[in-house]
Enzyme design. Structure first.
Site, PDB file in Angstrom:
ATOM      1  N   ASP A  18      14.432   0.278   4.043  1.00 44.17           N
ATOM      2  CA  ASP A  18      14.739   0.139   5.469  1.00 44.17           C
ATOM      3  C   ASP A  18      16.222   0.426   5.643  1.00 44.17           C
ATOM      4  O   ASP A  18      17.061  -0.271   5.057  1.00 44.17           O
ATOM      5  CB  ASP A  18      14.424  -1.282   5.958  1.00 44.17           C
ATOM      6  CG  ASP A  18      12.933  -1.593   5.907  1.00 44.17           C
ATOM      7  OD1 ASP A  18      12.130  -0.647   6.029  1.00 44.17           O
ATOM      8  OD2 ASP A  18      12.573  -2.775   5.757  1.00 44.17           O
ATOM      9  N   ASP A  69      -0.164  -3.179   9.770  1.00 40.95           N
ATOM     10  CA  ASP A  69       0.381  -4.487   9.396  1.00 40.95           C
ATOM     11  C   ASP A  69      -0.774  -5.470   9.256  1.00 40.95           C
ATOM     12  O   ASP A  69      -1.600  -5.600  10.165  1.00 40.95           O
ATOM     13  CB  ASP A  69       1.335  -5.012  10.476  1.00 40.95           C
ATOM     14  CG  ASP A  69       2.652  -4.260  10.484  1.00 40.95           C
ATOM     15  OD1 ASP A  69       2.959  -3.590   9.483  1.00 40.95           O
ATOM     16  OD2 ASP A  69       3.369  -4.333  11.499  1.00 40.95           O
TER      17      ASP A  69
END
EC number: 4.3.2.10
Length: 252
Positions: free
Chosen positions: A130, A11
């Protein structure tokens, strides 16, 4: 038999890695170039960078970071987060990324998948999904905006549509398993594998070596992605690959 891929995920915000990476010899836990080089040395097959800040002012920073990483590291890079147009894709690919991952933008505008595939080729377009199990509906539901917004989409049907539009790969995160270290959601990947014929990357739930064996031996996924277990040295890529080899799974 194509070799299965082991893929760390990082990230990034403002050109820095945000979940500190805890390698022993790393002086700067936020430096993406040093971290990418360390992962290359460990034997990672690919790297995924997700821009979690992804606003306009961060996009140039992200492209600059990709340029630096791709100059030092010679494995495929997939970049996601904040890519909402063909121009965004072009900027990231020109900077040295091999693939761009689109998630919420693809749900909002599925034609973006086709436009990207036509311009850059299917192999450059990863659709990230997702998904979480919806027991009442008896299906996996798609979520967008970093898992914050539920949609009406069934994940398996959306995967099929994304591939029909030109997605060359799917990066599918089980929100139910993400961060739990309870193993990959094999049921999800079995359902996807029975429906699409492009490479699938499993994400969410990696906690131990057996989890990698299970996902590759019981589902048709092509790669397994993990973050914290690698970043904090709980598992090494070498250990994962050695375990997979022992179990007859082909790895690079």
């Amino acid at each position: 038999m194509l070799a299965k891929r082991i893929i760390p995920c990082l990230d990034v915000a403002d050109g820095r890695v945000k979940k500190g990476v805890n390698f022993v010899n790393l002086t700067d836990v936020g430096d993406p170039v040093a971290i990418a080089a360390a992962y290359q040395q460990q034997g990672a097959d690919e790297l995924v960078f997700l821009d979690i800040a992804a606003t306009n002012e961060h996009r140039e920073t992200m492209a600059a970071m990709v340029e630096q990483v791709s100059a030092q590291v010679f494995m495929p890079l997939t970049i996601g987060g904040g890519i909402t147009s063909v121009a965004d894709m072009q900027r990231i690919l020109r900077a040295g990324a091999d693939k761009t991952a689109i998630n919420s933008a693809a749900v909002a505008n599925p034609e973006l998948i086709r436009a990207g595939a036509e311009k850059f080729g299917n192999q450059c377009i990863v659709v990230a999904i997702d998904a979480a199990w919806d027991a009442a509906a008896g299906q996996y539901r798609v979520y967008t905006h970093g898992g914050q917004q539920a949609t009406d989409l069934d994940a398996v049907a959306w995967a099929k549509q994304a591939v029909a539009l030109g997605a060359g790969e799917l990066l599918v995160t089980s929100m139910d398993r993400d961060g739990t270290k309870a193993g990959f959601d094999t049921k999800l990947y079995q359902a996807l594998g029975a429906t699409v014929n492009v490479p699938i990357i499993a994400s969410g739930g990696a906690g131990n070596l057996q989890d990698f064996v299970d996902v590759f031996s019981t589902t048709p996924v092509d790669g397994a992605l993990a973050a914290s277990v690698f970043h904090f040295g709980e598992l090494t890529i070498a250990d994962v690959k050695a375990t997979l080899r022992k179990q007859g799974v082909v790895v690079r």
